[in-house]
Design a protein around this motif. Structure first.
Motif, PDB file in Angstrom:
ATOM      1  N   CYS A  99       2.154   1.340  -3.465  1.00  0.00           N
ATOM      2  CA  CYS A  99       1.363   2.813  -3.808  1.00  0.00           C
ATOM      3  C   CYS A  99       0.833   3.363  -3.949  1.00  0.00           C
ATOM      4  O   CYS A  99       0.649   4.949  -5.101  1.00  0.00           O
ATOM      5  N   CYS A 100       0.565   4.248  -2.725  1.00  0.00           N
ATOM      6  CA  CYS A 100       0.623   5.843  -2.364  1.00  0.00           C
ATOM      7  C   CYS A 100       2.206   6.219  -3.107  1.00  0.00           C
ATOM      8  O   CYS A 100       1.744   7.382  -3.391  1.00  0.00           O
ATOM      9  N   LEU A 107      -4.337  -0.849  -5.579  1.00  0.00           N
ATOM     10  CA  LEU A 107      -4.489  -0.198  -3.617  1.00  0.00           C
ATOM     11  C   LEU A 107      -5.598  -1.486  -3.443  1.00  0.00           C
ATOM     12  O   LEU A 107      -5.284  -1.749  -2.181  1.00  0.00           O
ATOM     13  N   MET A 124       0.585  -1.159  -0.233  1.00  0.00           N
ATOM     14  CA  MET A 124      -0.202  -0.286  -0.260  1.00  0.00           C
ATOM     15  C   MET A 124       0.674   1.159  -0.156  1.00  0.00           C
ATOM     16  O   MET A 124       0.313   2.255  -0.339  1.00  0.00           O
ATOM     17  N   THR A 152      -4.601  -4.984  -2.763  1.00  0.00           N
ATOM     18  CA  THR A 152      -4.735  -5.315  -1.722  1.00  0.00           C
ATOM     19  C   THR A 152      -4.888  -5.647   0.292  1.00  0.00           C
ATOM     20  O   THR A 152      -4.848  -6.059   0.410  1.00  0.00           O
ATOM     21  N   CYS A 153      -5.784  -4.385  -0.362  1.00  0.00           N
ATOM     22  CA  CYS A 153      -6.942  -3.831   0.795  1.00  0.00           C
ATOM     23  C   CYS A 153      -7.642  -5.100   0.531  1.00  0.00           C
ATOM     24  O   CYS A 153      -7.616  -5.739   2.343  1.00  0.00           O
TER      25      CYS A 153
END
Length: 107
Positions: free
Chosen positions: A14-15, A77, A11, A80-81
């Motif tokens: 990704c951010c 994202l 995450m 992944t969450c």
């Protein structure tokens, strides 16, 4: 714990990619001027090397940034969450310690 840290690391990546693409990459009006040959972008290249067909993207249009965000980064994202939630549920549903270790290694 290792599963959670792995997902949180994804995450974070990704951010960071989101910030790099939307904020750090300059915007331009057309992709025609956004792509330059590699030898123009890299001034430290040796003179004896032949220039190849490689090109470097130095800027992106706003619609291209939106396409990248909505087709690559947002699904990355979300997946992944979802994997974090499903993997955590799967590990907490394990009753035996031996099976917990096997499931953790499987993840």
């Amino acid at each position: 714990l290792i599963w959670s840290l792995t997902c949180i690391g994804q995450m974070k990546m990704c951010c960071e990619t989101f910030v790099t693409i939307t904020v750090a990459t300059p915007s331009c009006e057309s992709m025609a001027g956004a792509v330059v040959p590699l030898h123009e972008a890299n001034a430290s290249k040796a003179d004896n090397e032949e220039p190849g067909p490689e090109k470097v993207i130095q800027a992106l249009t706003v619609p291209m940034k939106a396409v990248i965000v909505f087709t690559v980064l947002l699904p990355w994202l979300m997946i992944t969450c979802n994997l974090l939630a499903q993997g955590s549920r799967w590990l907490t549903a394990t009753n035996d310690f031996g099976e917990l270790i096997l499931n953790a290694v499987g993840l």
